[in-house]
Write an enzyme that holds these catalytic residues in place. Structure first.
Site, PDB file in Angstrom:
ATOM      1  N   GLU A  91      15.213  88.767  -6.538  1.00  0.00           N
ATOM      2  CA  GLU A  91      13.872  88.470  -6.689  1.00  0.00           C
ATOM      3  C   GLU A  91      14.660  88.322  -8.439  1.00  0.00           C
ATOM      4  OE1 GLU A  91      10.278  91.179  -6.739  1.00  0.00           O
ATOM      5  OE2 GLU A  91       9.774  90.128  -8.834  1.00  0.00           O
ATOM      6  N   TYR A 147       4.670 100.159  -3.128  1.00  0.00           N
ATOM      7  CA  TYR A 147       4.243  98.898  -4.246  1.00  0.00           C
ATOM      8  C   TYR A 147       2.366  98.950  -3.920  1.00  0.00           C
ATOM      9  CZ  TYR A 147       3.353  93.835  -5.214  1.00  0.00           C
ATOM     10  OH  TYR A 147       3.457  92.798  -5.916  1.00  0.00           O
ATOM     11  N   TYR A 150      -3.015  86.576  -0.450  1.00  0.00           N
ATOM     12  CA  TYR A 150      -2.161  87.438   0.749  1.00  0.00           C
ATOM     13  C   TYR A 150      -2.930  88.090   1.531  1.00  0.00           C
ATOM     14  CZ  TYR A 150       2.643  87.160  -1.831  1.00  0.00           C
ATOM     15  OH  TYR A 150       3.603  86.787  -2.448  1.00  0.00           O
ATOM     16  N   ARG A 210       2.273  82.946 -10.511  1.00  0.00           N
ATOM     17  CA  ARG A 210       3.080  82.242  -9.537  1.00  0.00           C
ATOM     18  C   ARG A 210       3.563  81.817 -11.586  1.00  0.00           C
ATOM     19  NH1 ARG A 210       4.858  84.747  -5.420  1.00  0.00           N
ATOM     20  NH2 ARG A 210       2.569  84.456  -4.023  1.00  0.00           N
TER      21      ARG A 210
HETATM   22  C1  3EB Z   1       6.576  87.795  -4.061  1.00  0.00           C
HETATM   23  O1  3EB Z   1       5.928  87.274  -4.415  1.00  0.00           O
HETATM   24  C2  3EB Z   1       7.511  88.785  -4.571  1.00  0.00           C
HETATM   25  O2  3EB Z   1       3.306  92.127  -7.643  1.00  0.00           O
HETATM   26  O3  3EB Z   1       3.357  91.986  -9.666  1.00  0.00           O
HETATM   27  C3  3EB Z   1       6.328  88.835  -7.995  1.00  0.00           C
HETATM   28  C4  3EB Z   1       6.124  88.724  -8.657  1.00  0.00           C
HETATM   29  C5  3EB Z   1       6.370  89.826  -7.124  1.00  0.00           C
HETATM   30  C6  3EB Z   1       5.226  89.781  -9.251  1.00  0.00           C
HETATM   31  C7  3EB Z   1       3.464  91.506  -8.330  1.00  0.00           C
HETATM   32  C8  3EB Z   1       5.491  90.619  -7.488  1.00  0.00           C
HETATM   33  C9  3EB Z   1       5.046  90.762  -8.326  1.00  0.00           C
HETATM   34  O4  3EB Z   1       5.035  88.928  -3.400  1.00  0.00           O
HETATM   35  C10 3EB Z   1       6.856  90.380  -5.340  1.00  0.00           C
END
Ligand code: 3EB
Length: 336
Positions: A327, A148, A208, A221
């Site tokens: 998810e 990932y 992050y 989001r």
């Molecule tokens: C998160 O909130 C969970 O890498 O495109 C959610 C939606 C998540 C999109 C992406 C990853 C992605 O980090 C994982």
């Protein structure tokens, strides 16, 4: 005159539809006929993953437009557009990148996103609204890095190369692991920029900390996108994360509740910026990715208690952190 519509459900493919009006879609399931897309059909993302909570072998989703689509195929991309909206799918075999100096998944991801941005520039529909990312073995470590995280490095490199923003104005997305198959990326884009929406309960994914990988994920989001006369709310894959940390490790029911609390928070933020009437949790279309098939009934119980008896597509898939068990993503469309 109705605009873009999202149709979906379990069972047989929608063979009898007026195919010229179908922008594109997705087929989810482990059934053998999902392995190919008929020539001349719309761009269809094949998600080779088991459907859960239903006896149906597959689930089909299509975006239907009011006007006939124009189709194209270039450089591994298959796409259709209808006036100011474009939907496309690219699938790349990592083996083709085996000789890259980068990890093959990273090289494949960067190449896929570069091709997407090049297509959008050529078609003059430069605004990437929503991306659906799937690939095998998402939590496996190779080349000293979880896959990932390799994917995130490749994605971010392409955004930089194509001068796309890395924060703020970035698309909604999901990224999941499936048991097998190529890197598969579907995307929807348009002429007008989507409005990004963040979650006050969560650190923006593009901020992050480095503990989650050398390059941050590039997604919002949620976004509000505006085809003519309509507003689409795309809520990204949403998990049991508070701030930047996973919460409720090992407890799938609590993770589902937390994911829904996050979705409700994003929904409230989106409704502050929406041009249409407020979006309600009960009117959205949901896709829920469940890591362990045996957990699906527990996820469904929690989900139904919050969103009601809507049709929800449950898919067996691996979430991008190994401690995440579920998810959930959601989509809604309003007239403006
Ligand atoms: C998160 O909130 C969970 O890498 O495109 C959610 C939606 C998540 C999109 C992406 C990853 C992605 O980090 C994982």
């Amino acid at each position: 005159m109705s605009g873009l519509q999202l149709l979906g459900g379990p069972g047989e493919p929608l063979v009898s539809r007026e195919t010229a009006l179908i922008l594109g879609g997705a087929r989810i399931g482990l059934c053998p006929d999902a392995a190919h897309t008929a020539l001349g059909a719309w761009p269809e993302q094949i998600l080779p993953a088991r459907l859960l909570g239903t006896t149906a072998a597959s689930w089909q989703e299509v975006w239907q437009c009011p006007h006939p689509c124009r189709a194209g195929q270039h450089d591994g991309l298959v796409w259709r557009r209808s006036s100011d909206i474009l939907y496309g799918v690219i699938s790349l075999d990592e083996a083709e990148f085996a000789h890259s100096e980068l990890p093959p998944l990273q090289a494949a991801t960067e190449s896929a996103y570069r091709r997407i941005f090049a297509l959008l520039a050529a078609e003059q529909l430069p605004e990437l609204w929503r991306v659906w990312n799937y690939f095998a073995a998402i939590n496996a470590e190779t080349h000293g890095l979880e896959r990932y995280r390799q994917f995130n490095s490749g994605r971010q490199a392409a955004f930089i190369a194509c001068q796309a923003a890395l924060s703020g104005k970035v698309p909604a997305a999901c990224a999941l692991g499936v048991a097998h198959g190529p890197l598969s990326i579907a995307f929807m884009a348009g002429k007008t920029a989507a409005t990004p929406v963040e979650n006050p309960r969560q650190v923006s994914a593009y901020f992050y900390p480095a503990a989650y990988g050398p390059k941050s994920p590039t997604f919002s989001r949620a976004v509000l996108a505006h085809p003519p006369g309509q507003e689409i709310l795309f809520i990204s894959g949403t998990a049991s994360i508070l701030g930047h940390q996973t919460v409720h490790a090992g407890d799938v029911a609590a993770q589902t509740e937390e994911s829904l609390n996050n979705i409700l928070a994003v929904l409230a933020e989106a409704n502050r910026q929406a041009h249409s009437t407020p979006f309600q949790a009960q009117e959205l279309c949901y896709r829920a990715y469940v890591r362990h098939a045996a957990d699906q009934p527990r996820v469904a119980r929690v989900l139904a208690s919050v969103v009601g008896a809507v049709d929800i597509c449950y898919v067996e898939a691996d979430v991008c952190r190994s401690d995440l068990l579920v998810e959930i993503e959601a989509t809604g469309i309003h007239r403006t």
